[in-house]
Design a protein around this motif. Structure first.
Motif, PDB file in Angstrom:
ATOM      1  N   UNK A  27       6.983  38.690 -53.215  1.00  0.00           N
ATOM      2  CA  UNK A  27       8.226  39.206 -52.322  1.00  0.00           C
ATOM      3  C   UNK A  27       7.797  39.827 -51.335  1.00  0.00           C
ATOM      4  N   UNK A  28       6.704  39.451 -50.384  1.00  0.00           N
ATOM      5  CA  UNK A  28       6.442  40.112 -49.306  1.00  0.00           C
ATOM      6  C   UNK A  28       7.277  39.888 -47.736  1.00  0.00           C
ATOM      7  N   UNK A  29       8.086  38.670 -48.381  1.00  0.00           N
ATOM      8  CA  UNK A  29       9.044  38.384 -47.245  1.00  0.00           C
ATOM      9  C   UNK A  29      10.026  39.551 -47.003  1.00  0.00           C
ATOM     10  N   UNK A  30      10.416  40.154 -48.322  1.00  0.00           N
ATOM     11  CA  UNK A  30      11.460  41.046 -48.425  1.00  0.00           C
ATOM     12  C   UNK A  30      10.763  42.447 -47.722  1.00  0.00           C
ATOM     13  N   UNK A  31       9.602  42.518 -47.974  1.00  0.00           N
ATOM     14  CA  UNK A  31       8.928  44.013 -47.334  1.00  0.00           C
ATOM     15  C   UNK A  31       8.832  43.695 -45.520  1.00  0.00           C
ATOM     16  N   UNK A  32       8.691  42.668 -45.419  1.00  0.00           N
ATOM     17  CA  UNK A  32       8.461  42.221 -43.831  1.00  0.00           C
ATOM     18  C   UNK A  32       9.925  42.430 -43.046  1.00  0.00           C
ATOM     19  N   UNK A  33      10.848  41.746 -43.806  1.00  0.00           N
ATOM     20  CA  UNK A  33      12.433  42.052 -43.451  1.00  0.00           C
ATOM     21  C   UNK A  33      12.851  43.555 -43.207  1.00  0.00           C
ATOM     22  N   UNK A  34      12.394  44.170 -44.394  1.00  0.00           N
ATOM     23  CA  UNK A  34      12.505  45.540 -44.426  1.00  0.00           C
ATOM     24  C   UNK A  34      11.932  46.564 -43.244  1.00  0.00           C
ATOM     25  N   UNK A  35      10.523  46.069 -42.968  1.00  0.00           N
ATOM     26  CA  UNK A  35       9.845  46.785 -41.809  1.00  0.00           C
ATOM     27  C   UNK A  35      10.496  46.343 -40.527  1.00  0.00           C
ATOM     28  N   UNK A  36      11.024  45.221 -40.393  1.00  0.00           N
ATOM     29  CA  UNK A  36      11.551  44.681 -39.244  1.00  0.00           C
ATOM     30  C   UNK A  36      12.613  45.793 -38.927  1.00  0.00           C
ATOM     31  N   UNK A  37      13.782  45.902 -40.016  1.00  0.00           N
ATOM     32  CA  UNK A  37      14.843  46.633 -39.722  1.00  0.00           C
ATOM     33  C   UNK A  37      14.571  48.022 -39.542  1.00  0.00           C
ATOM     34  N   UNK A  38      13.540  48.687 -40.076  1.00  0.00           N
ATOM     35  CA  UNK A  38      13.032  49.928 -39.912  1.00  0.00           C
ATOM     36  C   UNK A  38      12.459  50.425 -38.451  1.00  0.00           C
ATOM     37  N   UNK A  39      12.007  49.198 -37.943  1.00  0.00           N
ATOM     38  CA  UNK A  39      11.362  49.118 -36.566  1.00  0.00           C
ATOM     39  C   UNK A  39      12.803  49.372 -35.746  1.00  0.00           C
ATOM     40  N   UNK A  40      13.648  48.505 -35.732  1.00  0.00           N
ATOM     41  CA  UNK A  40      14.775  48.520 -34.875  1.00  0.00           C
ATOM     42  C   UNK A  40      15.631  49.944 -35.200  1.00  0.00           C
ATOM     43  N   UNK A  41      15.622  50.350 -36.312  1.00  0.00           N
ATOM     44  CA  UNK A  41      16.188  51.780 -36.807  1.00  0.00           C
ATOM     45  C   UNK A  41      15.415  52.727 -35.856  1.00  0.00           C
ATOM     46  N   UNK A  42      13.932  52.774 -35.873  1.00  0.00           N
ATOM     47  CA  UNK A  42      13.263  53.532 -34.963  1.00  0.00           C
ATOM     48  C   UNK A  42      13.615  53.486 -33.549  1.00  0.00           C
TER      49      UNK A  42
END
Length: 286
Positions: free
Chosen positions: A85-100
Motif C-alpha cells: 500500500x505504498x501508494x497511500x504513503x506517497x499520497x500522504x507525503x504529498x499532502x504533508x508537503x502541501x501543508x508544509x
C-alpha cells in the motif's frame, strides 16, 4: 513447480528486501526532527536570556516547530513505504508537503490579516488535518498483513472513522462555518464526536489486540519443500512458490530478495546456535 533463483539482494535494497531510499528518507526525517527541535530550543533560550521576542523570533520558532511536525508526519508515512500500500504513503507525503509549503508561506506572510490571509489559513488547516489523518491511517495499515478477522475488521473500521473525522472537521473550515448551521448543527457535532471517540478507541485497541491475537495457521500439504536443481538455483514446491510471491507482493520487492533473505536468516541463525562447548570433566579425563 517454478524455479526461484537464490541471489544476493541488489544494491538498492537492504537485507529485508526494502528499498534503501526508504531507509534514507527515514534517517533524513529523524535528523530533521532533531535539528528542528534543537533550533526551537536554542531560539527559546535566546529569547529568555535577551528578553527580545519580536516577530522574527516568533516566525523562526513557528517555522522550526512546523518543520518538526512535518518530519514526524513524514516518518509515520514512510512506515508504509516499500509495502503493497505504498501508494497511500506517497499520497500522504504529498499532502504533508502541501501543508508544509502553505504553513511556511503563512508564517512568513508580510501581513497577518486580510482576506487572502484568511484563505491561506483555511487551506493550511485542511491540508494539516488530512496530512495528520493520513499519517495515522498509515500506521494502522501496517496491520494489513494480519489475517485475524478481529484485527482486520478493527483496522478497516478505525481507518473509516479517521477518514470520517477528517471530512467532518474539514467541512466547517472549507465552507467558512456555513456548515453546519440551523437544526442540523447539533446532529453534525454529535456525529463528529462519535467519530472522534471511535477513532481514538480503534487507534489504541487495535494495535494492542494485534500483540495478543494470533493469525490462524494454514494447513501445509506434505511435499518436498526444496529440491536441488542447477547450481545457484533451488526449485520450490507450488505451496512455497505461492507464499514467496505473496510475501514479495506485500513487501513491495521481488521473490528473489525474499528467498535470499530467508536463506540468509536461516543460515545466520544456525551459525549463531552452533557454539563450541568445553569438554566435561569425564571427557577430559578420558
Amino acid at each position: 513447480m517454478t524455479a526461484a533463483p537464490v541471489v544476493t539482494p541488489a544494491t538498492d535494497h537492504d537485507a529485508s528486501g526494502r528499498p534503501l531510499a526508504v531507509r534514507g528518507f527515514r534517517r533524513a526525517a529523524v535528523i530533521t526532527i532533531i535539528t528542528s527541535l534543537s533550533v526551537t530550543a536554542l531560539v527559546g533560550i535566546g529569547v529568555l536570556v535577551t528578553g527580545d521576542f519580536g516577530q522574527v523570533q516568533v516566525r523562526i520558532l513557528a517555522t522550526a516547530l512546523l518543520v518538526a511536525g512535518f518530519s514526524i508526519v513524514a516518518l509515520c508515512d514512510l512506515a508504509l513505504a516499500g509495502r503493497a500500500l505504498r501508494v497511500v504513503a506517497l499520497v500522504s507525503i504529498g499532502v504533508a508537503v502541501i501543508a508544509l509549503a502553505l504553513g511556511v508561506v503563512l508564517i512568513w506572510s508580510v501581513s497577518w490579516s486580510g482576506a487572502s490571509f484568511g484563505q491561506l489559513c483555511r487551506a493550511f488547516g485542511v491540508a494539516g488535518i488530512w496530512s495528520v489523518s493520513l499519517a495515522q491511517a498509515n500506521l494502522l495499515l501496517l496491520l494489513t498483513r494480519r489475517g485475524h478477522p478481529v484485527i482486520r475488521f478493527g483496522m478497516v473500521a478505525t481507518v473509516g472513522c479517521i477518514v470520517l473525522t477528517a471530512v467532518l472537521l474539514s467541512l466547517p473550515i472549507v465552507t467558512e462555518f456555513r456548515i453546519p448551521t440551523g437544526e442540523t448543527a447539533l446532529a453534525f457535532w454529535r456525529a463528529f464526536g462519535i467519530a472522534v471517540i471511535l477513532d481514538a478507541l480503534g487507534t489504541i485497541t487495535v494495535p494492542v489486540l494485534a500483540l495478543f491475537l494470533r493469525d490462524a495457521q494454514k494447513p501445509v500439504t506434505p511435499s518436498a519443500p526444496i529440491e536441488p536443481a542447477a547450481s545457484g538455483w533451488v526449485r520450490l514446491s507450488g505451496e512455497l512458490t505461492e507464499r514467496v510471491a505473496r510475501e514479495a507482493a506485500t513487501a513491495g520487492t521481488t521473490p528473489d530478495h525474499v528467498v535470499a533473505y530467508a536463506v540468509r536468516s536461516h543460515l545466520d541463525a544456525r551459525e549463531q546456535s552452533i557454539t563450541p562447548r568445553a569438554p566435561g570433566v569425564g571427557e577430559a579425563a578420558r
